[in-house]
Design an enzyme around this catalytic site. Structure first.
Site, PDB file in Angstrom:
ATOM      1  CG  HIS A  29      48.427  49.618  47.222  1.00  0.00           C
ATOM      2  ND1 HIS A  29      47.788  48.556  46.640  1.00  0.00           N
ATOM      3  CD2 HIS A  29      48.907  50.374  46.180  1.00  0.00           C
ATOM      4  CE1 HIS A  29      47.877  48.642  45.328  1.00  0.00           C
ATOM      5  NE2 HIS A  29      48.532  49.746  45.020  1.00  0.00           N
ATOM      6  CG  HIS A  86      48.784  53.338  44.151  1.00  0.00           C
ATOM      7  ND1 HIS A  86      49.841  52.508  43.874  1.00  0.00           N
ATOM      8  CD2 HIS A  86      49.323  54.593  44.370  1.00  0.00           C
ATOM      9  CE1 HIS A  86      50.976  53.201  43.922  1.00  0.00           C
ATOM     10  NE2 HIS A  86      50.693  54.454  44.221  1.00  0.00           N
ATOM     11  CG  ASP A 133      44.598  50.887  40.888  1.00  0.00           C
ATOM     12  OD1 ASP A 133      45.139  51.522  41.797  1.00  0.00           O
ATOM     13  OD2 ASP A 133      45.187  50.018  40.204  1.00  0.00           O
ATOM     14  CG  HIS A 134      44.568  48.553  44.451  1.00  0.00           C
ATOM     15  ND1 HIS A 134      44.656  47.198  44.259  1.00  0.00           N
ATOM     16  CD2 HIS A 134      45.331  49.133  43.484  1.00  0.00           C
ATOM     17  CE1 HIS A 134      45.458  46.955  43.227  1.00  0.00           C
ATOM     18  NE2 HIS A 134      45.869  48.117  42.740  1.00  0.00           N
ATOM     19  CG  HIS A 136      53.191  48.865  44.760  1.00  0.00           C
ATOM     20  ND1 HIS A 136      53.497  48.856  43.417  1.00  0.00           N
ATOM     21  CD2 HIS A 136      52.016  49.553  44.862  1.00  0.00           C
ATOM     22  CE1 HIS A 136      52.565  49.518  42.756  1.00  0.00           C
ATOM     23  NE2 HIS A 136      51.665  49.953  43.606  1.00  0.00           N
ATOM     24  CG  ASP A 142      49.156  47.420  42.332  1.00  0.00           C
ATOM     25  OD1 ASP A 142      48.432  46.490  41.931  1.00  0.00           O
ATOM     26  OD2 ASP A 142      48.873  48.623  42.179  1.00  0.00           O
ATOM     27  CG  HIS A 150      46.873  45.340  38.868  1.00  0.00           C
ATOM     28  ND1 HIS A 150      47.751  46.114  38.143  1.00  0.00           N
ATOM     29  CD2 HIS A 150      46.336  46.165  39.802  1.00  0.00           C
ATOM     30  CE1 HIS A 150      47.757  47.341  38.624  1.00  0.00           C
ATOM     31  NE2 HIS A 150      46.896  47.407  39.633  1.00  0.00           N
TER      32      HIS A 150
HETATM   33 ZN   LIG Z   1      46.905  48.974  41.046  1.00  0.00          ZN
HETATM   34 ZN   LIG Z   2      49.574  50.442  43.222  1.00  0.00          ZN
END
Ligand SMILES: [Zn+2]
Ligand SMILES: [Zn+2]
Length: 296
Positions: free
Chosen positions: A60, A62, A64-65, A136, A206, A264
């Site tokens: 996804h 976000h 951090d990914h 999520h 997530d 995570h």
């Molecule tokens: Zn994350």
């Molecule tokens: Zn996320």
């Protein structure tokens, strides 16, 4: 299949944990699951080559990914990569990801094919990937990576009965030739056991604990699951659409997974407390740490 954890933190990098990234190596080819910032250095430290990446799943959008992706693409371009890369990401995010990769003054040296996915199966040369939407706050996919079933092993008993000896005769059968012995035509299927099931790993980044991931992870060899919080912060986990370590254990138990790995990890935890919590529910649990490698 060899699995290397390149980053095991959630949201924010720490001195011990980089942002999410998992490399799955099958026959020398790498499938990358998520791409946190600084992934090239994590590859270097793990002794894997990022030039061997062929497929990437971005669970996804976000930060951090996926924010390591443009750095990775630019590094590969500098190093003269020409082979294409295939990226899979949730359907609603494919165009945004394409736009993001176009930013910056550099020449993309190789083709990048981005495919939007949701609930479907993609068959690749060495493995197949099934996707399912997780629970999520933004469109997010979990994925099941499965090796194709392998040919059964040479069965000495069967071969003896037919008069086939291991060695040159078996090699001929392996090449697809048929051998005639005592008037009977023998092929490879006559001297091997039943096909062996390929290994299967499920990765859910997530998510709140959800049915779609339980279904996807049914009977898998390994489940890698979001374990951002301890259950003492269950309300916070629900609010932010994440899971607790106990939730991960519950999901693994319900799915009848053989093994669970927690990842995570929120920067507020060392991780050991999360491991203990999940183990109370599902004993075959491990805590991921950066550069951890395992074979299944
Ligand atoms: Zn994350
Ligand atoms: Zn996320």
């Amino acid at each position: 299949m060899e699995i290397t954890f390149l980053g095991t933190s959630g949201s924010i990098p720490t001195t011990k944990r980089n942002l999410p990234g998992i490399a799955i190596k099958i026959d020398g080819e790498i499938l990358l699951l998520d791409c946190g910032e600084g992934i090239q250095r994590q590859f270097l430290l793990s002794k894997l080559s990022y030039m061997r990446i062929k497929n990437i799943v971005i669970s996804h959008l976000h930060g951090d990914h996926f924010l390591g992706l443009s750095g990775l693409v630019q590094t590969m371009s500098f190093l003269g990569r020409e082979d294409p890369i295939y990226i899979y990401t949730p359907k609603d995010s494919a165009k945004e990801l394409k736009d993001y990769l176009g930013i910056g003054y550099y020449t993309q040296g190789f083709p990048i094919n981005i495919k939007g996915v949701l609930n479907e199966e993609i068959k690749l040369e060495k493995l197949k990937i099934n996707f399912a939407r997780t629970d999520h706050s933004v469109p997010t996919v979990a994925c099941k990576i499965e090796e194709y079933s392998k040919r059964g092993k040479f069965n000495l008993e069967k071969a003896n009965k037919l008069g086939i000896k291991p060695g040159p005769e078996f090699s001929r059968l392996e090449r697809g030739e048929k051998i005639t012995l005592n008037g009977k035509e023998i092929s490879l299927e006559d001297v091997v056991g039943p096909n062996r099931k390929g290994k299967c790993v499920v990765y859910s980044s997530d998510t709140r604990p959800c049915e779609s991931v339980i279904k996807l992870a049914s009977d898998c060899d390994l489940l890698i699951h979001d374990s951002t919080f301890s259950h003492t912060l269950k309300d916070r986990a629900l609010e932010t659409f994440h899971s607790t370590a106990k939730d991960s254990g519950d999901v693994a138990l319900e799915a009848k997974a053989k093994k669970l790995i927690l990842t995570h990890i929120s920067p507020r935890y060392d991780g050991k407390e999360l491991l203990e919590e999940a183990k109370e529910v599902f004993s075959s649990t491990m805590l991921a740490y950066d550069l951890m490698k395992l074979k299944i």
